[in-house]
Design a protein around this motif. Structure first.
Motif, short mmCIF file in Angstrom:
data_model
loop_
_atom_site.label_atom_id
_atom_site.label_comp_id
_atom_site.label_asym_id
_atom_site.label_seq_id
_atom_site.Cartn_x
_atom_site.Cartn_y
_atom_site.Cartn_z
N GLU A 96 0.80 -1.11 -0.04
CA GLU A 96 -0.07 -0.02 -0.17
C GLU A 96 0.69 1.27 -0.01
O GLU A 96 0.41 2.30 -0.49
N ALA A 97 2.26 1.18 0.67
CA ALA A 97 3.12 2.21 0.58
C ALA A 97 3.73 2.40 -0.77
O ALA A 97 4.60 3.33 -1.06
N GLY A 98 3.57 1.41 -1.58
CA GLY A 98 4.64 1.37 -2.81
C GLY A 98 5.75 1.28 -2.57
O GLY A 98 6.68 1.66 -3.43
N THR A 99 6.33 0.35 -1.50
CA THR A 99 7.55 0.08 -1.36
C THR A 99 8.09 -1.32 -1.66
O THR A 99 7.50 -2.43 -1.26
N PHE A 100 8.73 -1.35 -2.84
CA PHE A 100 9.06 -2.70 -3.43
C PHE A 100 10.80 -2.58 -3.71
O PHE A 100 11.35 -1.85 -4.03
N ARG A 101 11.19 -3.76 -3.30
CA ARG A 101 12.61 -3.83 -3.18
C ARG A 101 13.33 -4.96 -3.97
O ARG A 101 12.82 -6.08 -3.88
N THR A 102 14.46 -4.62 -4.51
CA THR A 102 15.54 -5.53 -4.94
C THR A 102 16.85 -5.33 -4.28
O THR A 102 17.12 -4.07 -4.48
N VAL A 103 17.40 -6.36 -4.09
CA VAL A 103 18.91 -6.00 -3.71
C VAL A 103 19.80 -6.91 -4.63
O VAL A 103 19.40 -7.99 -4.94
N LEU A 104 20.98 -6.53 -4.79
CA LEU A 104 21.97 -7.34 -5.45
C LEU A 104 23.14 -7.65 -4.32
O LEU A 104 23.38 -6.71 -3.65
N TYR A 105 23.46 -9.00 -4.36
CA TYR A 105 24.48 -9.31 -3.44
C TYR A 105 25.82 -9.88 -4.40
O TYR A 105 25.63 -10.52 -5.35
N ASP A 106 26.79 -9.26 -4.07
CA ASP A 106 28.03 -9.82 -4.89
C ASP A 106 28.97 -10.53 -4.03
O ASP A 106 29.54 -10.22 -2.92
N PRO A 107 28.99 -11.72 -4.36
CA PRO A 107 29.78 -12.71 -3.30
C PRO A 107 31.40 -12.55 -3.38
O PRO A 107 32.07 -13.00 -2.54
N ALA A 108 31.70 -12.27 -4.51
CA ALA A 108 33.09 -12.02 -4.78
C ALA A 108 33.73 -10.92 -3.83
O ALA A 108 34.88 -10.90 -3.43
N ARG A 109 32.96 -9.75 -3.75
CA ARG A 109 33.36 -8.70 -2.95
C ARG A 109 32.56 -8.57 -1.46
O ARG A 109 32.96 -7.81 -0.86
N ASN A 110 31.56 -9.33 -1.48
CA ASN A 110 30.76 -9.50 -0.19
C ASN A 110 30.15 -8.29 0.15
O ASN A 110 30.14 -7.59 1.35
N THR A 111 29.44 -7.67 -1.00
CA THR A 111 28.87 -6.30 -0.84
C THR A 111 27.33 -6.33 -1.30
O THR A 111 27.04 -7.48 -1.97
N PHE A 112 26.78 -5.63 -0.84
CA PHE A 112 25.31 -5.40 -1.18
C PHE A 112 24.79 -4.16 -1.80
O PHE A 112 25.48 -3.11 -1.45
N ASN A 113 23.75 -4.01 -2.77
CA ASN A 113 23.50 -2.75 -3.21
C ASN A 113 22.21 -2.93 -3.39
O ASN A 113 21.41 -3.70 -3.92
N GLU A 114 21.35 -1.67 -3.54
CA GLU A 114 19.76 -1.63 -3.70
C GLU A 114 19.70 -1.36 -5.30
O GLU A 114 20.49 -0.60 -5.85
N VAL A 115 18.46 -1.96 -5.70
CA VAL A 115 18.37 -1.54 -7.13
C VAL A 115 16.77 -1.03 -7.22
O VAL A 115 15.76 -1.58 -6.39
N PRO A 116 16.58 -0.16 -7.83
CA PRO A 116 15.07 0.47 -8.02
C PRO A 116 14.31 -0.51 -8.57
O PRO A 116 14.50 -0.96 -9.71
#
Length: 649
Positions: A96-116
């Protein structure tokens, strides 16, 4: 000295009882010490080299708080990153808030970032395209509403127009329709009603009414506006001939549960730009569909709930990859339950293993079989024990794919049933009249079991629960399974693997990483551990390292082509040519609801040379669909190299 008399039986019993009480008190008082000692022993055991060589090892993946999401879908991209899609994450407030999420995980660098994430792709379908883009289609247009929360009677209204004149007509949200008893209903959305179509049939002209469907809600609360039979309704505000030509019809308007409604938006997720790229919309709105790649690289979308939460009655459609658009597939009309597991076979047919996620008839469309898309013929594959217990089961094309054998694991009775099965079965689809034959039973009855192909021709099975969504099972309030097994097709047996520490049931995923480990995430239990309050979505992530990662030095893949053609032989450098025994192309996973029609392991013929290996790629498109694969070399001890990305054209 006078001997001491032997204590009486009663005294001895009392002394023993007092001793047990004292011992119990000591244990109770020192229970943190006892627990600590037990945990320390367990940690020591599972971290011994000999233990890891036999059973493998689990480890928690630290996830920064800002990137913890409800993992509903997961896919391994050819950049090596893991795409984790939540959408609204089965959370009405997010929707209802329009909050939709996708996350990318990079196992080689052990990092995360958000994708619109542009729309709610929660419970969409997905599959990889030959380009490496992930096609993501369908999703959620509306959330379910339980009957207890429905105050106003509601239903699907079909507004019809019998006049071919004056073109389309627009009706805004809130348009009023009135029944013969005077009860009024309001439309939930804006709609555009097409004009009728006049068609000549010889010397006769036939008029086909234009129509559009929309949800309507009763203007007043309660049961008085309930209509439990088909009826016609007048559209308010019309005049003249419009009053006769334009009207509404509805099968029923009730206070029954309203199911999730499907969406028709469609995207290609581009791994290089890390963005969702909008394509043309689907022909039908779909929630819980399966997208199955065809031998030519196009995609077939089957099953799902439409925008009103109704099962689509066998209306399937095709994605034309070169045009990025969806077209109707009327010649491929076939009914399946939602998220059916459809495995592409070498001859181009699709095998429906029987595995599915649940919605649909409890009898129609659930029979396993081979679907010939050229003739729209379906050859049933019989022999499956516990044939009704295929809901929330999983299935996989066993390695190597050349054997054309599909295995089904576990499953449950239709609906929110507590009945589940330990059954596995294998179908050899190379046979003229294939049938399922029994496989080894699972250690415990299991739904939602994740199955992951490993590069050494084995299958990891992990997670799942015996009860519906991890709930009550045979007197236990929670039924998550922590045991993991490795299935060896060559020996037709399971071998015990290390136990996980996080329960995984509904909405859980597992997939192979390029370094040979397996990542597991998600789980959406119905209840909390006490079995009384609603459950909490599991956001912790674990990574499993199979035994082969603890058995010595891994082979190394050196220089070689990034792109290969089917039916050709290519060379890769390696200093380990003398000990390389097998080579495999593993297609990466795209999984949701334990349905993964992408993963497969293709054997390559290996010819060693002084400084490398020559690898022969099979020719059949149905065996090796175009796209990106991980190449693994496996040595004489079953130890694989790290994966090398290779594109098959």
């Amino acid at each position: 000295m006078k001997p001491r008399p032997r204590p009486s039986l009663l005294r001895r019993l009392l002394s023993g009882l007092i001793g047990l009480v004292v011992l119990g008190l000591l244990v109770f008082v020192n229970r943190p010490v006892v627990a600590f000692g037990s945990d320390a022993l367990h940690d020591f055991t599972i971290n011994r080299q000999s233990y890891k060589e036999k059973y493998g090892h689990w480890a928690r993946l630290p996830v920064p708080a800002g990137f913890r999401v409800n993992a509903i879908h997961a896919a391994l991209l050819h950049t090596g990153k893991v795409l984790i899609i939540a959408g609204s994450g089965n959370n009405r407030d997010n929707f209802e808030a329009g909050t939709f999420r996708t996350v990318l995980y990079d196992p080689a660098r052990n990092t995360f970032n958000e994708v619109p994430t542009p729309t709610d792709v929660f419970c969409a379908g997905h599959t990889f395209l030959p380009s490496g883009n992930l096609l993501v289609a369908g999703g959620t247009k509306s959330y379910e509403v339980l009957a207890k929360n429905i105050t106003h009677a509601a239903g699907v209204m079909k507004i019809k127009n019998e006049s071919p004149a004056d073109g389309p007509r627009f009706f805004p949200k809130g348009t009023r329709l009135t029944g013969t008893a005077g009860q009024a209903y309001l439309t939930r959305d804006d709609v555009t009603l097409p004009a009728a179509t006049a068609m000549n049939h010889g010397d006769k002209v036939t008029t086909y009414a234009g129509e559009v469907e929309v949800w309507v809600d009763a203007e007043v609360e309660g049961d008085v506006p309930v209509v439990d039979h088909p009826a016609q309704y007048a559209v308010s505000g019309l005049r003249g001939q419009d009053q006769r030509n334009i009207y509404g019809v509805s099968d029923k308007i009730t206070r029954e549960k309203q199911e999730y409604g499907g969406d028709k938006t469609s995207y290609e997720f581009d791994p290089r730009t890390e963005q969702y790229v909008r394509t043309a919309d689907m022909v039908k709105s779909r929630w819980y569909p399966t997208l199955a790649e065809l031998p030519n690289g196009d995609v077939l979308a089957v099953s799902g709930l439409d925008e009103f939460g109704r099962m689509l009655p066998g209306d399937n459609e095709r994605y034309v990859k070169d045009q990025r658009r969806w077209v109707d597939a009327p010649k491929l009309k076939r009914v399946f339950p939602t998220y059916p597991a459809l495995h592409l076979m070498q001859d181009g047919r699709l095998f429906f293993s029987g595995s599915n996620s649940g919605y649909g008839s409890d009898t129609i469309g659930r029979t396993p079989g081979l679907w010939d898309l050229q003739k729209n013929k379906f050859q049933a594959v019989p022999g499956l024990r516990d044939g009704r217990l295929t809901e929330t089961s999983s299935s996989v094309l066993l390695p190597p794919a050349q054997d054309q054998r599909v295995m089904i694991f576990g499953g449950g009775e239709v609906g929110e049933s507590a009945v589940s099965t330990r059954r596995t079965a294998v179908a050899d689809l190379d046979e003229a009249k294939p049938r399922y034959l029994p496989g080894p039973d699972l250690p415990q009855p299991a739904r939602y079991l994740s199955t992951v192909l490993l590069p050494d021709d084995t299958v990891l099975t992990t997670g799942g629960s015996s009860g519906y969504r991890g709930g009550e099972y045979r007197g236990r309030t929670r039924s998550d399974l922590f045991n993991a097994q490795i299935y060896r097709p060559a020996r037709d047996r399971f071998e015990t693997a290390a136990e996980s520490t996080v329960g995984r049931n509904y909405h859980s995923e597992a997939l192979l990483l390029p370094d040979g480990r397996v990542i597991t995430m998600g789980s959406d239990p119905l209840y909390d551990p006490a079995g009384r309050d609603p459950g909490t979505f599991e956001q912790r992530i674990e990574v499993y390292s199979p035994p082969y990662l603890f058995k010595g030095t891994r082979p190394v893949i050196g220089a070689g082509p990034e792109s290969v053609q089917r039916g050709t032989t290519v060379s890769f450098a390696t200093p380990d040519a003398g000990r390389v025994r097998t080579a495999r192309l593993l297609r990466p996973s795209a999984v949701t609801h334990v349905t993964d029609v992408d993963q497969r392991s293709v054997a390559l013929d290996v010819t060693p040379s002084a400084d490398g290996v020559a690898l022969s790629v099979p020719k059949a498109r149905g065996l090796v669909p175009s796209g990106w694969y991980l190449l693994f070399l496996v040595d004489d001890k079953g130890v694989p190299s790290a994966g090398r990305w290779v594109r098959v054209r």
